[in-house]
Scaffold this motif. Structure first.
Motif, mmCIF file in Angstrom:
data_model
loop_
_atom_site.group_PDB
_atom_site.id
_atom_site.type_symbol
_atom_site.label_atom_id
_atom_site.label_comp_id
_atom_site.label_asym_id
_atom_site.label_seq_id
_atom_site.Cartn_x
_atom_site.Cartn_y
_atom_site.Cartn_z
ATOM 1 N N ARG A 87 0.871 -1.178 0.000
ATOM 2 C CA ARG A 87 0.000 0.000 0.000
ATOM 3 C C ARG A 87 0.905 1.223 0.000
ATOM 4 N N VAL A 88 0.650 2.134 -0.925
ATOM 5 C CA VAL A 88 1.463 3.343 -1.052
ATOM 6 C C VAL A 88 0.561 4.559 -0.869
ATOM 7 N N ASP A 89 0.966 5.473 0.000
ATOM 8 C CA ASP A 89 0.250 6.729 0.201
ATOM 9 C C ASP A 89 1.247 7.872 0.147
ATOM 10 N N ASP A 90 0.975 8.844 -0.713
ATOM 11 C CA ASP A 90 1.844 10.017 -0.850
ATOM 12 C C ASP A 90 3.293 9.619 -1.114
ATOM 13 N N GLY A 91 3.465 8.573 -1.933
ATOM 14 C CA GLY A 91 4.801 8.169 -2.347
ATOM 15 C C GLY A 91 5.542 7.304 -1.357
ATOM 16 N N LEU A 92 4.941 7.008 -0.205
ATOM 17 C CA LEU A 92 5.604 6.198 0.821
ATOM 18 C C LEU A 92 4.815 4.915 1.063
ATOM 19 N N ILE A 93 5.533 3.850 1.423
ATOM 20 C CA ILE A 93 4.914 2.564 1.704
ATOM 21 C C ILE A 93 4.290 2.605 3.098
ATOM 22 N N THR A 94 2.973 2.427 3.162
ATOM 23 C CA THR A 94 2.285 2.415 4.450
ATOM 24 C C THR A 94 1.854 1.010 4.872
ATOM 25 N N GLY A 95 1.820 0.079 3.910
ATOM 26 C CA GLY A 95 1.444 -1.293 4.228
ATOM 27 C C GLY A 95 2.194 -2.286 3.365
ATOM 28 N N LEU A 96 2.677 -3.348 3.989
ATOM 29 C CA LEU A 96 3.337 -4.458 3.292
ATOM 30 C C LEU A 96 2.618 -5.737 3.704
ATOM 31 N N TYR A 97 2.140 -6.497 2.713
ATOM 32 C CA TYR A 97 1.331 -7.676 2.984
ATOM 33 C C TYR A 97 1.965 -8.876 2.300
ATOM 34 N N SER A 98 2.488 -9.778 3.097
ATOM 35 C CA SER A 98 3.226 -10.927 2.587
ATOM 36 C C SER A 98 2.447 -12.207 2.868
ATOM 37 N N VAL A 99 1.937 -12.828 1.811
ATOM 38 C CA VAL A 99 1.141 -14.052 1.962
ATOM 39 C C VAL A 99 2.001 -15.244 1.588
ATOM 40 N N ARG A 100 2.213 -16.146 2.541
ATOM 41 C CA ARG A 100 3.025 -17.336 2.319
ATOM 42 C C ARG A 100 2.239 -18.633 2.524
ATOM 43 N N ASN A 101 1.081 -18.528 3.159
ATOM 44 C CA ASN A 101 0.271 -19.718 3.408
ATOM 45 C C ASN A 101 -0.056 -20.376 2.065
ATOM 46 N N PRO A 102 0.458 -21.586 1.800
ATOM 47 C CA PRO A 102 0.231 -22.205 0.484
ATOM 48 C C PRO A 102 -1.235 -22.451 0.165
ATOM 49 N N ASP A 103 -2.072 -22.594 1.194
ATOM 50 C CA ASP A 103 -3.502 -22.795 0.963
ATOM 51 C C ASP A 103 -4.149 -21.565 0.328
ATOM 52 N N LYS A 104 -3.474 -20.414 0.432
ATOM 53 C CA LYS A 104 -4.033 -19.174 -0.112
ATOM 54 C C LYS A 104 -3.412 -18.771 -1.450
ATOM 55 N N LEU A 105 -2.574 -19.617 -2.011
ATOM 56 C CA LEU A 105 -1.870 -19.246 -3.243
ATOM 57 C C LEU A 105 -2.357 -20.025 -4.461
ATOM 58 N N SER A 106 -3.462 -20.726 -4.318
ATOM 59 C CA SER A 106 -3.914 -21.592 -5.406
ATOM 60 C C SER A 106 -4.498 -20.810 -6.581
ATOM 61 N N ARG A 107 -4.887 -19.548 -6.368
ATOM 62 C CA ARG A 107 -5.486 -18.754 -7.447
ATOM 63 C C ARG A 107 -4.455 -17.892 -8.171
ATOM 64 N N MET A 108 -3.181 -18.206 -7.985
ATOM 65 C CA MET A 108 -2.127 -17.354 -8.519
ATOM 66 C C MET A 108 -1.596 -17.800 -9.871
ATOM 67 N N GLU A 109 -2.044 -18.915 -10.388
ATOM 68 C CA GLU A 109 -1.521 -19.405 -11.661
ATOM 69 C C GLU A 109 -2.392 -19.007 -12.844
ATOM 70 N N GLN A 110 -3.618 -18.544 -12.581
ATOM 71 C CA GLN A 110 -4.453 -18.075 -13.680
ATOM 72 C C GLN A 110 -5.287 -16.898 -13.208
ATOM 73 N N GLU A 111 -5.610 -16.006 -14.143
ATOM 74 C CA GLU A 111 -6.304 -14.775 -13.787
ATOM 75 C C GLU A 111 -7.735 -15.058 -13.310
ATOM 76 N N THR A 112 -8.153 -14.251 -12.348
ATOM 77 C CA THR A 112 -9.530 -14.270 -11.870
ATOM 78 C C THR A 112 -10.240 -13.022 -12.385
ATOM 79 N N THR A 113 -11.401 -13.208 -12.976
ATOM 80 C CA THR A 113 -12.176 -12.086 -13.498
ATOM 81 C C THR A 113 -13.138 -11.583 -12.428
ATOM 82 N N LEU A 114 -13.014 -10.314 -12.095
ATOM 83 C CA LEU A 114 -13.917 -9.691 -11.128
ATOM 84 C C LEU A 114 -14.812 -8.685 -11.858
ATOM 85 N N ARG A 115 -16.063 -8.586 -11.418
ATOM 86 C CA ARG A 115 -17.014 -7.699 -12.083
ATOM 87 C C ARG A 115 -17.914 -7.005 -11.060
ATOM 88 N N ARG A 116 -18.350 -5.808 -11.431
ATOM 89 C CA ARG A 116 -19.351 -5.096 -10.617
ATOM 90 C C ARG A 116 -20.699 -5.127 -11.330
#
Length: 296
Positions: A267-296
């Motif tokens: 997360r960047v605000d005013d040119g500075l990093i305010t948040g760093l989010y590091s996900v390593r849990n392998p159970d949460k990385l299964s959607r990373m090999e193909q794109e997910t389409t999101l719609r409103r």
């Protein structure tokens, strides 16, 4: 397959990406969102379509109710989660970034803000602020009166406004930071990256008790800088880094022996990093090999 089932299937397919986005916004978990869609489908095929005036609204209502039930279960599950909990990252299509409001609302930072809302507040906020549903539609989805929904909306807006990131993030600014990350990893020169840390920067690492990660949030530029100064050179020796579009924003994917090991969103605000989010849990990385389409 009967004609009515054919019609139900066709309607469901048309709105599936929207329904997934609703469920993911409420749950922060693609796996749980997919389960909600399965439950929505089972209920939908039992509906007499001749009685349905607005199929989109009806499907959103079913999805919302199923997601609310799942959200309450997730709350109990998170109480026993090991270390910080982060949303499940999604490799998103470029058009998500082009919808600035959608990208902002599915960003890691915003999903974490939504985590602080009560389940019904979260549902109402998402349906009103993200998908612009009318109060009457939302009332049917959450089993409240329209007047109650207006009150909940006001309360949820105030809650989010007090906690949400400072403003709309420029993808270009985020991309600059990701490029600095990649440069630091590949060259071992982390000083330029450390200079981009905001004084109140927060680092969150999600290993789920499966992979090593910081057991608590790390707050403050000094502590986060110490962590990065130690870890980035090690990552550079053991892993490769590549940029990717995660939850609508540029992010970094780290691979070990060709397999995804870590996703780093910022997360960047005013040119500075305010948040760093590091996900390593392998159970949460299964959607990373193909794109997910999101719609409103």
């Amino acid at each position: 397959m009967s004609t009515s089932t054919d019609d139900a299937t066709a309607a469901f397919v048309v709105h599936r990406n929207l329904l997934f986005t609703v469920a993911y916004e409420m749950l922060g978990s693609a796996a749980d969102a997919e389960d909600v869609l399965q439950e929505t489908w089972i209920k939908w095929v039992g509906v007499d379509l001749d009685t349905v005036q607005d199929q989109r609204a009806y499907l959103v209502r079913i999805t919302t109710r199923q997601a609310l039930m799942r959200l309450r279960t997730l709350g109990r599950r998170k109480e026993s989660y090991v270390g910080p909990w982060l949303p499940e990252p999604l490799l998103t299509a470029p058009d998500v970034a082009e919808d600035v409001e959608l990208a902002e609302n599915v960003s890691m930072a915003m999903l974490l803000v939504l985590e602080t809302l009560a389940p019904t507040e979260r549902a109402v906020f998402v349906l009103r602020e993200v998908f612009d549903l009318g109060y009457d539609e939302i009332a049917e989805a959450v089993d409240k009166t329209p007047a109650a929904v207006r009150q909940i909306t006001h309360r949820a807006r105030a809650h989010v406004a007090a906690r949400r990131p400072r403003g709309v993030v420029s993808p270009a600014e985020t991309r600059d930071v990701i490029e600095a990350f990649q440069h630091a990893i590949e060259t071992g020169d982390v000083q330029g990256l450390l200079d981009r840390l905001a004084p109140d920067v927060v680092f969150l690492g999600d290993g789920g008790g499966i992979k090593q990660a910081a057991p608590q949030p790390i707050t403050g530029a000094g502590l986060v800088a110490d962590l990065l100064a130690v870890s980035l050179p090690r990552i550079g020796r053991e892993m490769t880094a590549e940029p990717a579009q995660i939850n609508g924003y540029p992010a970094l994917v780290l691979r070990l022996a060709g397999e995804i090991d870590t996703v780093i969103a910022v997360r960047v605000d005013d040119g500075l990093i305010t948040g760093l989010y590091s996900v390593r849990n392998p159970d949460k990385l299964s959607r990373m090999e193909q794109e997910t389409t999101l719609r409103r």
